[in-house]
Design a protein around this motif. Structure first.
Motif, PDB file in Angstrom:
ATOM      1  N   UNK A  26       0.788  -1.243   0.000  1.00  0.00           N
ATOM      2  CA  UNK A  26       0.000   0.000   0.000  1.00  0.00           C
ATOM      3  C   UNK A  26       0.817   1.289   0.000  1.00  0.00           C
ATOM      4  N   UNK A  27       2.154   1.183   0.025  1.00  0.00           N
ATOM      5  CA  UNK A  27       2.941   2.422   0.070  1.00  0.00           C
ATOM      6  C   UNK A  27       4.226   2.373  -0.749  1.00  0.00           C
ATOM      7  N   UNK A  28       4.415   1.302  -1.514  1.00  0.00           N
ATOM      8  CA  UNK A  28       5.597   1.184  -2.365  1.00  0.00           C
ATOM      9  C   UNK A  28       5.134   1.074  -3.813  1.00  0.00           C
ATOM     10  N   UNK A  39      10.334  21.017   0.638  1.00  0.00           N
ATOM     11  CA  UNK A  39       8.964  21.339   1.021  1.00  0.00           C
ATOM     12  C   UNK A  39       8.438  20.206   1.896  1.00  0.00           C
ATOM     13  N   UNK A  40       8.425  20.435   3.196  1.00  0.00           N
ATOM     14  CA  UNK A  40       8.017  19.403   4.162  1.00  0.00           C
ATOM     15  C   UNK A  40       6.520  19.095   4.103  1.00  0.00           C
ATOM     16  N   UNK A  41       5.729  19.937   3.414  1.00  0.00           N
ATOM     17  CA  UNK A  41       4.287  19.701   3.338  1.00  0.00           C
ATOM     18  C   UNK A  41       3.924  18.706   2.232  1.00  0.00           C
ATOM     19  N   UNK A  42       4.894  18.373   1.384  1.00  0.00           N
ATOM     20  CA  UNK A  42       4.651  17.470   0.259  1.00  0.00           C
ATOM     21  C   UNK A  42       5.270  16.103   0.542  1.00  0.00           C
ATOM     22  N   UNK A  43       4.718  15.053  -0.089  1.00  0.00           N
ATOM     23  CA  UNK A  43       5.244  13.701   0.135  1.00  0.00           C
ATOM     24  C   UNK A  43       6.689  13.559  -0.337  1.00  0.00           C
ATOM     25  N   UNK A  44       7.477  12.816   0.423  1.00  0.00           N
ATOM     26  CA  UNK A  44       8.809  12.430  -0.017  1.00  0.00           C
ATOM     27  C   UNK A  44       8.812  10.918  -0.175  1.00  0.00           C
ATOM     28  N   UNK A  45       9.841  10.397  -0.839  1.00  0.00           N
ATOM     29  CA  UNK A  45       9.917   8.951  -1.026  1.00  0.00           C
ATOM     30  C   UNK A  45      11.372   8.511  -1.032  1.00  0.00           C
ATOM     31  N   UNK A  46      11.579   7.289  -0.595  1.00  0.00           N
ATOM     32  CA  UNK A  46      12.894   6.661  -0.695  1.00  0.00           C
ATOM     33  C   UNK A  46      12.912   5.864  -1.978  1.00  0.00           C
ATOM     34  N   UNK A  47      13.840   6.214  -2.861  1.00  0.00           N
ATOM     35  CA  UNK A  47      13.901   5.647  -4.206  1.00  0.00           C
ATOM     36  C   UNK A  47      15.107   4.719  -4.327  1.00  0.00           C
ATOM     37  N   UNK A  84       9.770   3.136  -5.228  1.00  0.00           N
ATOM     38  CA  UNK A  84       9.556   4.376  -4.474  1.00  0.00           C
ATOM     39  C   UNK A  84       8.704   4.057  -3.256  1.00  0.00           C
ATOM     40  N   UNK A  85       9.302   4.192  -2.072  1.00  0.00           N
ATOM     41  CA  UNK A  85       8.577   3.898  -0.838  1.00  0.00           C
ATOM     42  C   UNK A  85       8.181   5.195  -0.150  1.00  0.00           C
ATOM     43  N   UNK A  86       6.887   5.312   0.133  1.00  0.00           N
ATOM     44  CA  UNK A  86       6.323   6.479   0.808  1.00  0.00           C
ATOM     45  C   UNK A  86       6.035   6.115   2.262  1.00  0.00           C
ATOM     46  N   UNK A  87       5.894   7.115   3.126  1.00  0.00           N
ATOM     47  CA  UNK A  87       5.662   6.841   4.547  1.00  0.00           C
ATOM     48  C   UNK A  87       4.277   6.240   4.794  1.00  0.00           C
ATOM     49  N   UNK A  88       3.344   6.467   3.872  1.00  0.00           N
ATOM     50  CA  UNK A  88       1.995   5.939   4.049  1.00  0.00           C
ATOM     51  C   UNK A  88       1.318   5.777   2.693  1.00  0.00           C
ATOM     52  N   UNK A  89       0.228   5.034   2.697  1.00  0.00           N
ATOM     53  CA  UNK A  89      -0.550   4.891   1.465  1.00  0.00           C
ATOM     54  C   UNK A  89      -1.167   6.232   1.066  1.00  0.00           C
ATOM     55  N   UNK A  90      -1.495   7.080   2.044  1.00  0.00           N
ATOM     56  CA  UNK A  90      -2.044   8.405   1.728  1.00  0.00           C
ATOM     57  C   UNK A  90      -1.048   9.243   0.946  1.00  0.00           C
ATOM     58  N   UNK A  91       0.227   9.179   1.339  1.00  0.00           N
ATOM     59  CA  UNK A  91       1.261   9.944   0.634  1.00  0.00           C
ATOM     60  C   UNK A  91       1.429   9.437  -0.803  1.00  0.00           C
ATOM     61  N   UNK A  92       1.433   8.119  -0.963  1.00  0.00           N
ATOM     62  CA  UNK A  92       1.518   7.542  -2.303  1.00  0.00           C
ATOM     63  C   UNK A  92       0.304   7.962  -3.134  1.00  0.00           C
ATOM     64  N   UNK A  93      -0.873   7.870  -2.559  1.00  0.00           N
ATOM     65  CA  UNK A  93      -2.088   8.257  -3.288  1.00  0.00           C
ATOM     66  C   UNK A  93      -2.070   9.727  -3.671  1.00  0.00           C
ATOM     67  N   UNK A  94      -1.486  10.558  -2.833  1.00  0.00           N
ATOM     68  CA  UNK A  94      -1.406  11.993  -3.126  1.00  0.00           C
ATOM     69  C   UNK A  94      -0.607  12.247  -4.407  1.00  0.00           C
ATOM     70  N   UNK A  95       0.550  11.599  -4.554  1.00  0.00           N
ATOM     71  CA  UNK A  95       1.341  11.813  -5.770  1.00  0.00           C
ATOM     72  C   UNK A  95       0.700  11.131  -6.977  1.00  0.00           C
ATOM     73  N   UNK A  96       0.020  10.012  -6.755  1.00  0.00           N
ATOM     74  CA  UNK A  96      -0.678   9.365  -7.867  1.00  0.00           C
ATOM     75  C   UNK A  96      -1.799  10.273  -8.377  1.00  0.00           C
ATOM     76  N   UNK A  97      -2.514  10.910  -7.441  1.00  0.00           N
ATOM     77  CA  UNK A  97      -3.588  11.837  -7.821  1.00  0.00           C
ATOM     78  C   UNK A  97      -3.054  13.063  -8.554  1.00  0.00           C
TER      79      UNK A  97
END
Length: 171
Positions: free
Chosen positions: A13-15, A111-119, A136-149
């Motif tokens: 859910x987050x990679x 920008x700390x308000x935007x998602x970051x990822x470990x690539x 690309x691993x995000x801290x949460x599924x919400x962060x991943x969904x944010x960049x997908x959106x």
């Protein structure tokens, strides 16, 4: 999976895992991610240019870039600037690049308000072609969904199409 076909899947859910085989030798594909003079020709979706691209390609070094939409046909995106910053964690040339990817401002401040990822970029030698795996691993599924959106999958598809075009030009 054939050459030039992007394969994507989500794990845990987050990679986000992206895979594509490029019609070029591994050393050349790796070089495209290492040198600003190459990145400036292909990084970003169609209609975007890379006026800012500075790289200190070493563990602990960084890559700062800003993309600008130069295509009037992209409506509200025309003139938009989007910046990012990568902090390299490990580089095993020409096999792997590991970094943390951030959104940033034009000066490279994260920008700390935007998602970051470990690539993790893995370059697999297939002789005259190269399989690239981007995890690309995000801290949460919400962060991943944010960049997908935000259209990240479409953007990376266009970006990697441009990478293959650049590879065709220089090989």
């Amino acid at each position: 999976m054939s050459i030039n076909e992007l394969n994507s899947r989500v794990e845990n859910d987050k990679v986000l895992v992206l895979e594509r085989t490029f019609d070029a030798p591994r050393d050349l594909v790796f070089l495209m991610f290492k040198e600003p003079e190459h990145l400036k020709h292909w990084w970003g979706p169609n209609g975007w240019e890379l006026p800012v691209c500075t790289i200190n390609f070493r563990p602990g070094g960084s890559w700062h870039y800003c993309m600008e939409c130069m295509d009037r046909n992209q409506g509200d995106f025309f003139g938009m600037v989007s910046c990012g910053k990568a902090i390299y964690k490990d580089i095993i040339e020409p096999k792997m690049i590991i970094y943390t990817d951030y959104f940033s401002d034009g000066d490279g401040h994260i920008d700390e308000t935007m998602p970051s990822s470990d690539i993790t970029l893995e370059f697999i030698d297939l002789g005259e072609s190269t399989k690239l795996i981007n995890r690309a691993e995000y801290v949460s599924s919400d962060e991943l969904n944010k960049v997908m959106d935000m259209g990240m999958l479409e953007g990376i598809t266009e970006t990697w199409n441009r990478l293959q075009e650049r590879l065709n030009e220089v090989k």
